[in-house]
Design an enzyme around this catalytic site. Structure first.
Site, mmCIF file in Angstrom:
data_model
loop_
_atom_site.group_PDB
_atom_site.id
_atom_site.type_symbol
_atom_site.label_atom_id
_atom_site.label_comp_id
_atom_site.label_asym_id
_atom_site.label_seq_id
_atom_site.Cartn_x
_atom_site.Cartn_y
_atom_site.Cartn_z
ATOM 1 N N TYR A 122 -81.256 62.392 23.376
ATOM 2 C CA TYR A 122 -82.056 63.528 22.901
ATOM 3 C C TYR A 122 -83.387 63.693 23.630
ATOM 4 O O TYR A 122 -83.797 64.792 23.935
ATOM 5 C CB TYR A 122 -82.367 63.372 21.403
ATOM 6 N N GLU A 155 -73.429 62.975 21.777
ATOM 7 C CA GLU A 155 -74.413 63.873 21.152
ATOM 8 C C GLU A 155 -75.516 64.212 22.143
ATOM 9 O O GLU A 155 -76.007 63.333 22.853
ATOM 10 C CB GLU A 155 -75.114 63.227 19.941
ATOM 11 N N TRP A 173 -74.783 68.370 19.735
ATOM 12 C CA TRP A 173 -75.117 68.134 18.336
ATOM 13 C C TRP A 173 -75.970 69.294 17.880
ATOM 14 O O TRP A 173 -77.081 69.439 18.378
ATOM 15 C CB TRP A 173 -75.884 66.820 18.129
ATOM 16 N N GLU A 229 -80.273 67.109 7.671
ATOM 17 C CA GLU A 229 -80.897 66.215 8.652
ATOM 18 C C GLU A 229 -81.611 65.041 7.947
ATOM 19 O O GLU A 229 -82.818 64.883 8.025
ATOM 20 C CB GLU A 229 -81.837 67.030 9.550
HETATM 21 C C1 BGC Z 1 -77.653 61.373 14.669
HETATM 22 C C2 BGC Z 1 -77.398 62.605 13.820
HETATM 23 C C3 BGC Z 1 -78.679 63.406 13.680
HETATM 24 C C4 BGC Z 1 -79.171 63.788 15.057
HETATM 25 C C5 BGC Z 1 -80.433 64.630 15.056
HETATM 26 C C6 BGC Z 1 -78.528 61.615 15.861
HETATM 27 O O1 BGC Z 1 -79.332 60.532 16.119
HETATM 28 O O2 BGC Z 1 -76.429 60.787 15.022
HETATM 29 O O3 BGC Z 1 -76.880 62.228 12.585
HETATM 30 O O4 BGC Z 1 -78.501 64.525 12.885
HETATM 31 O O5 BGC Z 1 -79.478 62.616 15.765
HETATM 32 O O6 BGC Z 1 -81.504 63.924 14.512
#
Ligand code: BGC
Length: 404
Positions: free
Chosen positions: A264, A318, A356, A363
């Site tokens: 992320y 993700e 994701w 959340e």
């Molecule tokens: C998780 C998700 C979460 C997403 C956004 C990931 O770390 O697997 O469950 O919604 O991040 O925070």
């Protein structure tokens, strides 16, 4: 404008998890946690339990080839020695629907939530934790094996342990380095033994499976303010603990057939406490998303390159964001895909990418305030509506290339 092409067989997908979307998961330790802490409650979430056909139809219309879902342990295994066939059959129906639509499933067995009873007997730091989880794993994998070949045993073990035992802001909420270590060791054992058990189940049928975890990895950068050398040391330490320890362990035990990567953002680290801390300065250069995370597409490239050492295929299980503008979602998507395509062109074997999330969802401790979905959910009517980023993604999935 440049063109970035992806391999022909590239698996374009989107991910969701059970607790965050299904609704009605009152037998889960998260449900109790929400009540105890006075947090916003998941309750009906997105009603995906009822509306899964509609959600998958949208995914198909968006040209996706795959969906990552998770199974709710507390539904399937509501008491220590009880398995609920009705719930197992529900998940069979879910998987049959994906099959009917030609969407490949990647299935996660544990996405942060545990059955209430498991929380009460000590959660993941309890001595019997791996045994209980493995019973659920064997029953469930055996029941669904003909409809799934790619498994994620546990989602983001280090995030689960950090939130549950270091920050103590998620269940079980036990602030203790010792218990954190115990929980992580138990999860690691469950993944190693679980991988072997899954392989045995498939081998008996002459089938093969692909097994991994979904590993959240961040790029850890030292905060350039204050005690710079100590910050650099803390950043290295955090990188080692959060990115590498469990992966090194699982890879050397032969437990992984591929690496599931959740990426992320990057984190600026400051020298604080035993294991460093996320820097609280808010004036670092670079973009933030609506959640306050440092958006850093180049980090995906760097992490992918650093995973090359394992010589295993990689699936981005993700990647996504929550933003205040449509443009920002689109930019995040494209810039991360360019990083990904650069890594592929430098020999990193990436087989798929899952945004994701397919739909907006619950959340965790942030409730419904953050919206990661390609599809907007109206929580009063449960209507779904495509966001502009969904159409941008659909075009990329169809053309297998991105122009930017
Ligand atoms: C998780 C998700 C979460 C997403 C956004 C990931 O770390 O697997 O469950 O919604 O991040 O925070």
């Amino acid at each position: 404008m440049s063109k970035f092409k992806f391999p022909d067989s590239f698996l374009w997908g989107a991910a969701i998890s059970s607790y965050q979307t299904e609704g009605g998961n009152f037998q889960s330790d998260w449900s109790l946690w929400e009540k105890e802490k006075g947090l916003e409650k998941a309750e009906d979430a997105c009603k995906h339990y009822q509306l899964y056909k509609e959600d998958f139809k949208i995914a198909k219309e968006l040209n996706l080839k795959a969906i990552r879902i998770s199974l709710e342990w507390s539904r399937i295994n509501p008491k220590p020695d009880e398995f609920d066939e009705v719930e197992l059959n529900h998940y069979r129906e879910v998987l049959l629907e994906l099959k009917r639509l030609g969407l490949k499933p990647i299935v996660t067995l544990h996405h942060f939530t545990n059955p209430l009873w498991f929380g009460q007997i000590g959660s993941w730091h309890g001595n019997q934790a791996p045994d209980f989880f493995l019973k659920y794993l064997v029953k469930t994998v055996d029941y669904l094996k003909d409809l799934v070949d790619t498994w994620v045993i546990v989602n983001e073990p280090c995030v689960f342990v950090y939130k549950g035992y270091i920050e103590a802001s998620w269940p079980p909420g036990n602030k203790s380095y010792l218990l954190a270590k115990k929980a992580l060791d138990n999860i690691t054992k469950a993944c190693i033994d679980g991988a072997q058990l899954i392989r045995n189940i498939y081998a008996k049928q002459g089938l093969t499976s692909k097994i991994s975890i979904a590993k959240n990895m961040r790029l850890f950068n030292p905060c350039p303010l204050g005690k710079v050398k100590l910050n650099a040391y803390a950043a290295k330490l955090r990188e080692y603990i959060f990115n590498w320890v469990i992966l090194d362990h699982l890879v050397s035990a032969g437990a992984l057939d591929y690496i599931g990567l959740n990426y992320y953002c990057r984190e600026f680290v400051t020298f604080k406490g035993l294991i460093g801390a996320e820097c609280e300065h808010t004036d670092h250069k670079g973009k933030h998303n609506q959640a306050g995370w440092y958006v850093y597409p180049q980090g995906l490239f760097e992490i992918l390159k650093s995973l090359k050492k394992y010589n295993l295929p990689i699936i981005i299980t993700e990647n996504g964001t929550t933003e205040n503008s449509d443009e920002a979602y689109g930019q995040y998507l494209k810039e991360h895909l360019i990083s990904l395509s650069k890594a592929i062109s430098q020999g990193v074997k990436v087989e798929g990418y899952f945004w994701w999330s397919l739909i907006d969802n619950f959340e965790w401790d942030k409730g419904f305030s953050q919206r990661f979905g390609l599809v907007e959910v109206d929580y009063s009517s449960y209507q779904r509506k495509l966001k502009p980023v969904a159409l941008e993604y659909a075009k990329i999935c169809q053309e297998n290339k991105i122009e930017y």
